[in-house]
Design a protein around this motif. Structure first.
Motif, PDB file in Angstrom:
ATOM      1  N   LEU A 159     -26.956  28.640 -13.242  1.00 52.25           N
ATOM      2  CA  LEU A 159     -25.967  28.381 -12.195  1.00 52.25           C
ATOM      3  C   LEU A 159     -25.021  29.573 -12.036  1.00 52.25           C
ATOM      4  CD1 LEU A 159     -24.937  26.346 -10.133  1.00 52.25           C
ATOM      5  CD2 LEU A 159     -23.515  25.332 -11.918  1.00 52.25           C
ATOM      6  N   TYR A 184     -25.869  22.921  -4.468  1.00 53.43           N
ATOM      7  CA  TYR A 184     -26.645  21.720  -4.164  1.00 53.43           C
ATOM      8  C   TYR A 184     -27.352  21.848  -2.814  1.00 53.43           C
ATOM      9  CZ  TYR A 184     -23.794  20.225  -8.025  1.00 53.43           C
ATOM     10  OH  TYR A 184     -23.184  20.168  -9.256  1.00 53.43           O
ATOM     11  N   THR A 230     -29.104  23.656 -10.122  1.00 50.39           N
ATOM     12  CA  THR A 230     -28.230  22.578 -10.610  1.00 50.39           C
ATOM     13  C   THR A 230     -28.945  21.642 -11.578  1.00 50.39           C
ATOM     14  OG1 THR A 230     -28.770  21.109  -8.746  1.00 50.39           O
ATOM     15  CG2 THR A 230     -26.897  22.614  -8.459  1.00 50.39           C
TER      16      THR A 230
END
Length: 376
Positions: free
Chosen positions: A286, A307, A343
């Motif tokens: 991430l 996302y 994610t």
């Protein structure tokens, strides 16, 4: 004067035809509030989609042996349900093969019927209202935990970890705000709910509500809504001398709160939860995404961009697995997808909700958003 027509050799002509047929254009729609109070979050989402599209196009991504060229078709819903359904129809008319969005539950839910009727799969990167997937639309998915988990977990945390006994609840009357506030109340077992108030998602003056709350002496105020309202509310709480802790969902769990709340933010006074979250080795993945994002857009990730990025990549890989960008053909692959995203692992349950959705708790210290813990 006589002109002679130059004939293109057949082999060259066929090569041109082959090149054209070896290309497949895939239109991906994205919707979010690019205007209005939540425009900073809408732009964050759009940039997440844009980065995914650019990386797909640079990677020689193939669908059934053909190079796929992805095109991003963006629309602004202004976080308004009527505008949301209008732009949803525009995307249907543009013949997009999939939709990433919307950001807000209040626009996602009404727009979802339009996409469903047109047979176009939709992945929301941020809508948490349970009703979105409870409608039973086969093409509706989300990559974050819903309000049942988000609000309920925050309610339990407020009582068991923060020791809240007298709680005031305010929501902004949107589908998201009411939903997360309602689930928070259900989760806050053992606490006394001293007040339930509401405002709007466009309000700026909360003096009347807060003055009423002050007399009831809450030790915690929960707000269901977005940072554009939550930030000024915190400022006004400080001005009125309300010393209660402040709690909210992902709508107030943003970098924007630092600017919007100013000195009302306090040190560790705010607890919020973001739907999603990573721990362990996934944190580096991430972080690498955030670095690429910063380099490309000269801006930090606000909230949902990772996302959105994962939503685009998940949809693209479902198309690849199906060997087709035809919605009817890749939808079955989307239902059973296992995509390792930035994610975490993306896979859906039979309703279209993310499996094992995580939540991340944050606070604010030293003018920075600070991670507390990831809960599953």
């Amino acid at each position: 004067m006589q002109f002679k027509t130059k004939l293109i050799p057949l082999a060259i002509a066929m090569a041109f035809v082959g090149t054209a047929s070896a290309q497949e254009v895939v239109k991906i729609g994205h919707v979010g509030p690019i205007s209005g109070a939540s425009a900073h979050l809408g732009k964050d989402n759009e940039n997440g989609a844009r980065l995914a599209i650019e990386e797909l196009n640079a990677s020689n991504f193939l669908i059934n042996g053909k190079k796929a060229t992805f095109q991003l078709v963006t629309e602004d819903d202004g976080a308004d349900p009527k505008q949301g359904t209008a732009v949803a129809q525009k995307l249907v008319d543009a013949k997009v093969q999939g939709v990433i969005g919307h950001l807000n539950s209040g626009t996602t839910v009404p727009a979802s019927k339009i996409y469903n009727d047109a047979g176009i799969p939709q992945i929301s990167p941020s809508s948490t209202q349970p009703m979105y997937t409870k409608q039973g639309f086969p093409g509706a998915f989300r990559v974050v935990a819903n309000d049942n988990k988000l609000g309920g977990t925050l309610g339990k945390y407020a009582v068991t970890k923060l020791g809240a006994k007298n709680i005031a609840v305010i929501d902004d009357r949107t589908a998201y705000g009411q939903g997360v506030a309602g689930e928070f109340i259900k989760g806050a077992k053992g606490a006394n709910i001293v007040a339930k108030e509401f405002t709007t998602d466009k309000a700026t003056d909360f003096t009347a509500i807060l003055t009423s709350l002050k007399a009831k002496k809450p030790d915690l105020v929960f707000f269901g809504g977005m940072d554009a309202v939550g930030g000024p509310m915190l400022k006004q709480m400080k001005a009125l001398g309300i010393n209660a802790k402040f709690m909210g969902g992902d709508g107030v769990c943003t970098e924007g709160m630092i600017r919007l709340a100013g000195d009302g933010l306090g040190e560790g006074n705010v607890t919020c939860a973001e739907a999603g979250g990573v721990a362990g080795p996934q944190e580096k993945v991430l972080a690498d995404f955030s670095a690429r994002f910063k380099k490309r857009f000269n801006a930090d990730v606000q909230l949902y961009a990772p996302y959105v990025y994962d939503s685009v990549m998940t949809m693209a890989h479902a198309m690849q697995n199906a060997k087709s960008s035809d919605p009817a053909k890749y939808l079955p692959e989307l239902k059973k997808i296992k995509h390792q995203g930035v994610t975490g692992l993306i896979q859906f349950d039979d309703k279209g909700d993310i499996k094992d959705g995580a939540l991340t708790l944050f606070t604010f210290k030293g003018g920075k958003r600070t991670k507390m813990e990831v809960i599953k």
